[in-house]
Design an enzyme around this catalytic site. Structure first.
Site, short mmCIF file in Angstrom:
data_model
loop_
_atom_site.label_atom_id
_atom_site.label_comp_id
_atom_site.label_asym_id
_atom_site.label_seq_id
_atom_site.Cartn_x
_atom_site.Cartn_y
_atom_site.Cartn_z
CG HIS A 124 0.06 -0.73 -1.12
ND1 HIS A 124 0.60 -1.75 -0.35
CD2 HIS A 124 0.87 0.35 -0.96
CE1 HIS A 124 1.69 -1.30 0.24
NE2 HIS A 124 1.88 -0.03 -0.11
CG ASP A 152 8.84 1.84 3.76
OD1 ASP A 152 9.31 0.80 3.23
OD2 ASP A 152 9.35 2.96 3.60
CB SER A 153 5.22 0.35 0.48
OG SER A 153 4.07 0.83 1.11
#
Length: 193
Positions: free
Chosen positions: A65, A108-109
């Site tokens: 990110h 995922d995140s």
């Protein structure tokens, strides 16, 4: 989430992707002189589906990110190790460019399973005398679904870049976004068989 739930999610979204791709497979081939951009795209998808040269294993490697686009509190909580796996089929065209169809599921995140599937294309350069070494730049068009969006299918059109040698390729994309949303670098290994 247990393994069976992951399999059910992959099956569900594979069916959606297959239904989106199937009409393109019925499009008759036309001569290169008659093709427009969309026809070229659909012909390439159909040819990759019908006449793959290789089968591929995808192993997600990293998500990152962009720190300039997130609050530190968020990035401290996000998962940046996208455990998962994917499979696909691919071919090299007469110009040496790569075409692939793929389906992948990864964490995922938020550490939730995210399936993605679609078509990828890369213009490929072989800058060294050794033709096994290559660089690629292109795009992927597909569908993904996320837990935080109730697994509603979401179309994606993203850039692709890669560096490869022989059957191994490090492939990557960047998901653009706004502050605290998107702006994610995602990369995986692709092994060709």
């Amino acid at each position: 989430m247990n393994g069976m739930a992951v399999v059910m999610i992959i099956r569900k979204y594979f069916l959606i992707i297959a239904l989106l791709v199937m009409p393109w497979l019925a499009i008759p081939s036309v001569s290169a002189a008659d093709k427009g951009g969309f026809n070229t795209f659909t012909d390439n998808v159909a040819e990759t589906w019908r006449q793959p040269e290789h089968y591929d294993l995808y192993v997600p490697a990293i998500t990152w990110h962009a720190r300039f686009a997130y609050d530190k509190e968020k990035t401290d909580r996000y998962n940046e190790r996208p455990w998962g796996v994917g499979f696909g089929q691919s071919r090299w065209d007469d110009k040496g460019n790569w075409h692939g169809l793929y389906m992948m599921a990864f964490k995922d995140s938020f550490n939730k399973w995210e399936p993605i599937g679609g078509y990828g294309w890369e213009k490929t350069w072989r800058p060294l005398e050794d033709d096994n070494f290559r660089l690629g730049l292109g795009f992927t068009a597909g569908v993904t679904a996320r837990d935080n969006w109730n697994y509603i299918p979401i179309p994606v059109l993203l850039p692709l870049a890669s560096i490869g040698y022989g059957p191994a390729t490090f492939q990557m994309t960047y998901i653009p976004g706004s502050y605290n949303n998107g702006n994610v670098y995602f990369a995986w290994m692709r092994f060709q068989f």
